[in-house]
Design a protein around this motif. Structure first.
Motif, PDB file in Angstrom:
ATOM      1  N   CYS A   1      10.911   6.201  -8.999  1.00 18.02           N
ATOM      2  CA  CYS A   1       9.805   6.359  -8.045  1.00 18.02           C
ATOM      3  C   CYS A   1       8.707   7.139  -8.751  1.00 18.02           C
ATOM      4  O   CYS A   1       8.940   8.260  -9.219  1.00 18.02           O
ATOM      5  N   VAL A   2       7.515   6.560  -8.847  1.00 18.57           N
ATOM      6  CA  VAL A   2       6.382   7.174  -9.536  1.00 18.57           C
ATOM      7  C   VAL A   2       5.212   7.252  -8.568  1.00 18.57           C
ATOM      8  O   VAL A   2       4.791   6.235  -8.024  1.00 18.57           O
ATOM      9  N   LEU A   3       4.701   8.449  -8.346  1.00 15.43           N
ATOM     10  CA  LEU A   3       3.570   8.635  -7.441  1.00 15.43           C
ATOM     11  C   LEU A   3       2.416   9.305  -8.173  1.00 15.43           C
ATOM     12  O   LEU A   3       2.594  10.348  -8.811  1.00 15.43           O
TER      13      LEU A   3
ATOM     14  N   LYS B   1       7.719  -1.819 -11.493  1.00 14.84           N
ATOM     15  CA  LYS B   1       8.175  -2.077 -12.860  1.00 14.84           C
ATOM     16  C   LYS B   1       9.453  -1.299 -13.165  1.00 14.84           C
ATOM     17  O   LYS B   1      10.386  -1.819 -13.777  1.00 14.84           O
ATOM     18  N   GLY B   2       9.486  -0.044 -12.722  1.00 16.88           N
ATOM     19  CA  GLY B   2      10.663   0.791 -12.965  1.00 16.88           C
ATOM     20  C   GLY B   2      11.906   0.262 -12.299  1.00 16.88           C
ATOM     21  O   GLY B   2      13.029   0.511 -12.758  1.00 16.88           O
ATOM     22  N   ASN B   3      11.740  -0.501 -11.194  1.00 19.38           N
ATOM     23  CA  ASN B   3      12.879  -1.069 -10.483  1.00 19.38           C
ATOM     24  C   ASN B   3      13.126  -2.539 -10.836  1.00 19.38           C
ATOM     25  O   ASN B   3      13.827  -3.245 -10.106  1.00 19.38           O
ATOM     26  N   GLY B   4      12.560  -2.974 -11.958  1.00 20.39           N
ATOM     27  CA  GLY B   4      12.834  -4.324 -12.456  1.00 20.39           C
ATOM     28  C   GLY B   4      12.134  -5.439 -11.712  1.00 20.39           C
ATOM     29  O   GLY B   4      12.608  -6.582 -11.730  1.00 20.39           O
TER      30      GLY B   4
ATOM     31  N   LEU C   1      10.481  -3.088   2.294  1.00 19.91           N
ATOM     32  CA  LEU C   1       9.552  -3.561   1.255  1.00 19.91           C
ATOM     33  C   LEU C   1       9.493  -2.629   0.054  1.00 19.91           C
ATOM     34  O   LEU C   1       8.822  -2.943  -0.941  1.00 19.91           O
ATOM     35  N   LEU C   2      10.154  -1.472   0.125  1.00 25.41           N
ATOM     36  CA  LEU C   2      10.124  -0.532  -0.993  1.00 25.41           C
ATOM     37  C   LEU C   2      10.748  -1.161  -2.234  1.00 25.41           C
ATOM     38  O   LEU C   2      11.691  -1.955  -2.128  1.00 25.41           O
ATOM     39  N   PRO C   3      10.245  -0.831  -3.420  1.00 29.55           N
ATOM     40  CA  PRO C   3      10.681  -1.509  -4.656  1.00 29.55           C
ATOM     41  C   PRO C   3      12.187  -1.488  -4.917  1.00 29.55           C
ATOM     42  O   PRO C   3      12.694  -2.361  -5.613  1.00 29.55           O
ATOM     43  N   TRP C   4      12.891  -0.488  -4.420  1.00 31.73           N
ATOM     44  CA  TRP C   4      14.341  -0.415  -4.664  1.00 31.73           C
ATOM     45  C   TRP C   4      15.156  -1.021  -3.514  1.00 31.73           C
ATOM     46  O   TRP C   4      16.383  -0.963  -3.527  1.00 31.73           O
ATOM     47  N   SER C   5      14.482  -1.613  -2.528  1.00 34.45           N
ATOM     48  CA  SER C   5      15.185  -2.188  -1.383  1.00 34.45           C
ATOM     49  C   SER C   5      15.991  -3.417  -1.780  1.00 34.45           C
ATOM     50  O   SER C   5      15.547  -4.238  -2.591  1.00 34.45           O
ATOM     51  N   ASP C   6      17.174  -3.567  -1.189  1.00 35.12           N
ATOM     52  CA  ASP C   6      18.010  -4.746  -1.435  1.00 35.12           C
ATOM     53  C   ASP C   6      17.434  -5.997  -0.775  1.00 35.12           C
ATOM     54  O   ASP C   6      17.902  -7.107  -1.037  1.00 35.12           O
ATOM     55  N   GLU C   7      16.434  -5.823   0.096  1.00 34.19           N
ATOM     56  CA  GLU C   7      15.866  -6.955   0.812  1.00 34.19           C
ATOM     57  C   GLU C   7      14.695  -7.614   0.081  1.00 34.19           C
ATOM     58  O   GLU C   7      14.103  -8.567   0.587  1.00 34.19           O
TER      59      GLU C   7
END
Length: 538
Positions: free
Chosen positions: A291-293, A490-493, A521-527
């Protein structure tokens, strides 16, 4: 009578001086000479440092002699080519590539278009005997073909229906319009995919909006940079919902990395265009979902990280900048204490900076400092893939004794070096940061350096070299949000373009979207759909 001048420039008759007075004068001259030599050495060091800053490489791996002048116009092909290098024959190349499927592995996720070359029925006749030929074998050769970007206008035509029977009988009829997707922006040509493309080009590939304007013109579209900028800022309002949920997630972590870099904002109320603003970056630790903010602020004061991290409690790993001190020393924080952790990469860099300006006869103490740091990093490599628990144990066994030795050496050296020299700065940095630099021994999840945050800053710095500045605070805020989303993706592929398109599609079509829907919708979400993964989007 022999007239000489003393250290203050006054004339004095040395023949009238006693032995003790002459010895005192000699001592004054020697002290004065030593001070001038130290000042001269410091000035030479500053000149070399400035030359390196202007002409030298920023890499620590391939430091060159700072006295050598560098070419401003280095050509990559000329730099890396070797006219005398052996060029292998085709048969040698084939021998070297014995691994089966090596080429296919490079393009395994790229769709394949098969083009077959056959003889026509009339050509499948043997020229010798006239009998029909049969297929004996086939030869396959792959090559990568480029299809340039293609833009199309998607025209949405919605039909409305009415009941003629109701109309003819005087009944209030029902009018029904065929459902169609909502526009991303009202009365706008911008689609989810177009906005995703613009953001990806700017914030992933560092292509400024003025160059994108030129690119669109070559494709037959007149889209001004002002229009593109308006779309990016409007799109950031969608992404701000994701940003808020990502921040909540990051504040719940107990390890955060932080760094900051300069940013120039031209039209900022109450400030000159030349005043420096800053982009701050905050990252999760190695053992959490990336997570990058980014956070745009008009200054570098301690109030900015203190305000951003008001809900955070845990380890804060930085480069030692004093702006983070306030949050780490405040004992009455509602969220809980923040513990400062240091960065050995910065400690090492202080020594490499000293080496770069030391000239042809550097102090052996500079090399000694670098060797200590390299030894500590070597230990980290040996346990990099271990669990945090094993890592902590390994560090206490191997790193702790070496740290004791290093800081004992630092304390010894602090009284032997000129504080203002580059070596003196390196020694002072390590001595002042000893507690923070030792901190990574406390928890196996902590890193020896703050490189996680420094790597997160790099994409922004590279982009800044292309677009140089932001026009307004709104643009700077939009950039902070956009960089946060694409770098975390990008960090979460995830592939940023596909991911952003998916996000804009869902958010623009969902009325009253809830926090739970945002979380999906978060980048690390399984959905997140599989086609948003790197190498899967076509």
């Amino acid at each position: 009578m022999e007239i000489k001048k003393d250290v203050n420039g006054k004339s004095i008759d040395i023949s009238s001086l006693s032995r003790d007075e002459m010895e005192e004068m000699l001592t004054e001259y020697m002290d004065r000479n030593e001070a001038l030599e130290l000042e001269n050495a410091w000035l030479i060091e500053q000149i070399r440092a400035n030359k390196k800053k202007i002409y030298g490489t920023s890499s620590e791996k391939n430091m060159i002699d700072p006295d050598e002048q560098l070419s401003f116009f280095m050509n990559e092909a000329e730099t890396f080519s070797d006219p005398e290098a052996y060029e292998p024959a085709l048969k040698d190349v084939k021998k070297r590539h014995k691994a089966k499927g090596a080429k296919k592995a490079k393009v395994k996720n790229v769709p394949v278009k098969i083009v077959e070359y056959r003889l026509s029925p009339g050509e499948q006749i043997c020229p010798e005997c006239g009998h029909r030929l049969h297929e004996m074998k086939k030869t396959v050769r792959d090559e990568i073909e480029v299809v340039p970007a293609r833009f199309t206008v998607k025209r949405h035509v919605s039909y409305t229906y009415a009941c003629r029977n109701c109309e003819s009988n005087g009944i209030k009829g029902t009018i029904i319009t065929a459902p169609s997707p909502k526009a991303l922006f009202r009365n706008s040509l911008c689609s989810s995919s177009l906005l995703a493309h613009i953001i990806t080009q700017k914030y992933v590939y560092a292509l400024p909006l003025n160059r994108q304007e030129q690119m669109f013109r070559r494709y037959g579209m007149e889209l001004s940079r002002q229009t593109l900028s308006n779309w990016v800022i409007a799109g950031s309002k969608y992404l701000a919902r994701l940003y808020g949920r990502m921040k909540r997630h990051l504040m719940a972590e107990d390890i955060v990395h932080a760094d900051e870099t300069k940013l120039e904002v031209i039209n900022e109320p109450g400030r000159k265009a030349t005043q420096e603003s800053y982009m701050w970056v905050y990252c999760s630790g190695k053992h959490s979902a990336p997570c990058v903010l980014y956070d745009y602020e008009p200054g570098r004061g301690s109030k900015y990280p203190t305000g951003f991290l008001e809900d955070f409690s845990g380890y804060l790993q930085t480069d030692g900048y004093s702006g983070y001190n306030q949050i780490c020393t405040d004992k009455d924080r509602k969220a809980g204490p923040v513990i400062s952790a240091g960065c050995f990469a910065h400690a090492r860099r202080k020594f490499t900076d000293a080496l770069a300006v030391a000239g042809k006869s550097p102090s052996p103490n500079i090399s000694q400092g670098i060797r200590y740091c390299d030894a500590l990093f070597a230990i980290e490599k040996e346990c990099i893939d271990d669990t945090p628990e094993v890592r902590a144990s390994y560090r206490n066994e191997h790193s702790a004794p070496l740290l004791d030795e290093y800081f004992a050496w630092v304390k010894e050296m602090s009284s032997k070096v000129l504080p203002k020299s580059k070596l003196g700065e390196a020694i002072t940095y390590s001595r002042n940061q000893e507690q923070q630099l030792r901190r990574y021994l406390e928890d196996g999840r902590l890193e020896i350096s703050n490189n996680i945050a420094e790597r997160a800053v790099k994409p922004f710095v590279i982009g800044r070299k292309n677009w140089l500045f932001c026009n307004t605070p709104h643009g700077a805020d939009a950039s902070a949000i956009s960089y946060s989303i694409v770098e975390t993706a990008k960090g979460n592929g995830l592939e940023p373009f596909a991911y952003l398109t998916h996000v804009f599609d869902v958010m623009s079509q969902t009325e009253g979207i809830t926090d739970e829907q945002i979380d999906s919708l978060l980048p690390w979400s399984d959905e997140i759909p599989e086609n948003c993964r790197e190498g899967q989007h076509q």
